[in-house]
Design an enzyme around this catalytic site. Sequence first.
Site, PDB file in Angstrom:
ATOM      1  N   ARG A  70       2.894  -4.675 -12.742  1.00  0.00           N
ATOM      2  CA  ARG A  70       2.467  -3.610 -12.272  1.00  0.00           C
ATOM      3  C   ARG A  70       2.588  -2.210 -12.881  1.00  0.00           C
ATOM      4  O   ARG A  70       3.822  -2.169 -12.896  1.00  0.00           O
ATOM      5  CB  ARG A  70       2.710  -3.714 -10.713  1.00  0.00           C
ATOM      6  CG  ARG A  70       2.418  -2.336  -9.982  1.00  0.00           C
ATOM      7  CD  ARG A  70       2.539  -2.286  -8.437  1.00  0.00           C
ATOM      8  NE  ARG A  70       1.559  -3.244  -7.938  1.00  0.00           N
ATOM      9  CZ  ARG A  70       1.085  -2.908  -6.718  1.00  0.00           C
ATOM     10  NH1 ARG A  70       1.755  -2.245  -5.705  1.00  0.00           N
ATOM     11  NH2 ARG A  70       0.266  -3.979  -6.262  1.00  0.00           N
ATOM     12  N   HIS A 127      -7.300  -4.579 -10.223  1.00  0.00           N
ATOM     13  CA  HIS A 127      -6.326  -5.482  -9.362  1.00  0.00           C
ATOM     14  C   HIS A 127      -7.027  -6.660  -9.086  1.00  0.00           C
ATOM     15  O   HIS A 127      -7.235  -7.058  -7.935  1.00  0.00           O
ATOM     16  CB  HIS A 127      -6.257  -4.711  -8.270  1.00  0.00           C
ATOM     17  CG  HIS A 127      -4.955  -4.954  -7.096  1.00  0.00           C
ATOM     18  ND1 HIS A 127      -4.265  -5.966  -7.439  1.00  0.00           N
ATOM     19  CD2 HIS A 127      -4.290  -4.431  -6.204  1.00  0.00           C
ATOM     20  CE1 HIS A 127      -2.998  -6.108  -6.850  1.00  0.00           C
ATOM     21  NE2 HIS A 127      -3.252  -5.330  -5.810  1.00  0.00           N
ATOM     22  N   GLN A 148      -5.617  -9.228  -6.242  1.00  0.00           N
ATOM     23  CA  GLN A 148      -6.164  -8.633  -4.798  1.00  0.00           C
ATOM     24  C   GLN A 148      -7.526  -9.231  -4.514  1.00  0.00           C
ATOM     25  O   GLN A 148      -7.606  -9.798  -3.407  1.00  0.00           O
ATOM     26  CB  GLN A 148      -6.228  -7.043  -4.793  1.00  0.00           C
ATOM     27  CG  GLN A 148      -6.633  -6.615  -3.335  1.00  0.00           C
ATOM     28  CD  GLN A 148      -5.749  -6.984  -2.274  1.00  0.00           C
ATOM     29  OE1 GLN A 148      -4.683  -6.812  -2.260  1.00  0.00           O
ATOM     30  NE2 GLN A 148      -6.153  -7.848  -1.286  1.00  0.00           N
ATOM     31  N   ASP A 183      -9.904   1.237   0.819  1.00  0.00           N
ATOM     32  CA  ASP A 183      -8.545   1.374   0.452  1.00  0.00           C
ATOM     33  C   ASP A 183      -8.037   2.716   0.518  1.00  0.00           C
ATOM     34  O   ASP A 183      -8.694   3.718   1.110  1.00  0.00           O
ATOM     35  CB  ASP A 183      -8.626   1.022  -0.984  1.00  0.00           C
ATOM     36  CG  ASP A 183      -7.309   0.704  -1.836  1.00  0.00           C
ATOM     37  OD1 ASP A 183      -6.210   0.677  -1.121  1.00  0.00           O
ATOM     38  OD2 ASP A 183      -7.298   0.708  -2.946  1.00  0.00           O
ATOM     39  N   CYS A 240      -7.079  -3.767   1.531  1.00  0.00           N
ATOM     40  CA  CYS A 240      -5.923  -4.122   0.709  1.00  0.00           C
ATOM     41  C   CYS A 240      -4.424  -3.918   1.079  1.00  0.00           C
ATOM     42  O   CYS A 240      -3.506  -4.679   0.785  1.00  0.00           O
ATOM     43  CB  CYS A 240      -6.178  -4.274  -0.626  1.00  0.00           C
ATOM     44  SG  CYS A 240      -6.110  -2.690  -1.409  1.00  0.00           S
ATOM     45  N   ARG A 260      -2.692 -13.196  -0.079  1.00  0.00           N
ATOM     46  CA  ARG A 260      -2.377 -13.073  -1.273  1.00  0.00           C
ATOM     47  C   ARG A 260      -1.280 -14.091  -1.886  1.00  0.00           C
ATOM     48  O   ARG A 260      -1.193 -14.580  -3.106  1.00  0.00           O
ATOM     49  CB  ARG A 260      -1.325 -11.602  -1.360  1.00  0.00           C
ATOM     50  CG  ARG A 260      -2.216 -10.456  -1.291  1.00  0.00           C
ATOM     51  CD  ARG A 260      -3.224  -9.747  -2.217  1.00  0.00           C
ATOM     52  NE  ARG A 260      -2.422  -9.929  -3.650  1.00  0.00           N
ATOM     53  CZ  ARG A 260      -1.835  -8.735  -4.060  1.00  0.00           C
ATOM     54  NH1 ARG A 260      -2.003  -7.566  -3.383  1.00  0.00           N
ATOM     55  NH2 ARG A 260      -1.037  -8.602  -5.182  1.00  0.00           N
TER      56      ARG A 260
HETATM   57  N1   CP Z   1      -2.301  -4.449  -2.007  1.00  0.00           N
HETATM   58  C1   CP Z   1      -1.307  -4.363  -2.360  1.00  0.00           C
HETATM   59  O1   CP Z   1      -1.427  -4.724  -3.698  1.00  0.00           O
HETATM   60  O2   CP Z   1      -0.236  -4.097  -1.742  1.00  0.00           O
HETATM   61  P1   CP Z   1       1.304  -3.473  -2.412  1.00  0.00           P
HETATM   62  O3   CP Z   1       0.989  -2.299  -3.110  1.00  0.00           O
HETATM   63  O4   CP Z   1       2.164  -3.594  -1.280  1.00  0.00           O
HETATM   64  O5   CP Z   1       1.594  -4.818  -3.609  1.00  0.00           O
END
Ligand code: CP
Length: 301
Positions: free
Chosen positions: A102, A129, A132, A220, A260, A288
Amino acid sequence: MKHLLSMTDLSHEEIIELLDMAADLKEKRLRGKVTDLLKNKSIGMIFEKSSTRTRVSFEVAMSDLGGHALYLNTRDMQLGRGETVADTAAVLSRYLYCLVARVYSHDTVKELAEHASIPVINALSDLEHPCQILADLLTIREYKNRLKGLKYAWIGDGNNVCNSAILGCTLVGMEIMVACPHGYEPDEDIVEQARKMGGKVTVTHDPAEAAKDADILYTDVWISMGDEDEREKRLRDLAPYQINAELVNLAMQDVIVMHCLPAHRGEEISADVMDGPHSVVFDQAENRLHAQKSLLLRVLC
Ligand code: CP
């Protein structure tokens, strides 16, 4: 697929296979059946940004499958003190079986993949992403029993999740309409790429047009990590793009509302919709885990 950096690293068939395996793993977990297919395998999770769902779902996925996940915060690594991404990827490849990253910049995840001899999974960059979207497709299929032909309406900021949604919808044959303010459009290259792949992608500035007859309404956060300085401007610009009861009423009667997470009730989504009968957000969050288990088995076995 060796790496998953973008939704385009997957074909239609690969997505369906991943979703089928995820559904099977979900059912097995419900029945308490365990599998140790990843016994003695460790993955590294390089995180430059905070996370709840991604971090926990990957860690639990590895633990459920008999393996181990190491959380590697870049603040605690030599990477945070100037060691190169290339050297980090080369070294970690000697210990681990997969890297989940990430990162702020999509170039970083690409550089990791270029220099790693193990699979690299993008767990959120500034461009995409994909993890997701795999979970979201699993959730949509659970509720709608199909993917092809559905209308997906993205309302709000055309961000990294939106970019992956555009590609994901295209790959599974769903129409996607993005409604966002001027200046918040999704990545132009991604929109063009999706259209070249035959995707039915529309970008509008009218949330009502996108919501009309939609099977899925998606939003989002408006203020992501790094956007804090622009908070007031973003709240003002995005205010007409809240998913609320008025927008839900324009969609199909059995519309599902997705987010998400993390959610900010009263900003991108009203509290009554977030916690109302159309909302499937916590199923998305759960999925997830199942989708990523499927992905890990795919890249590690
Ligand atoms: N949706 C998502 O990626 O959540 P986090 O940022 O908590 O990992």
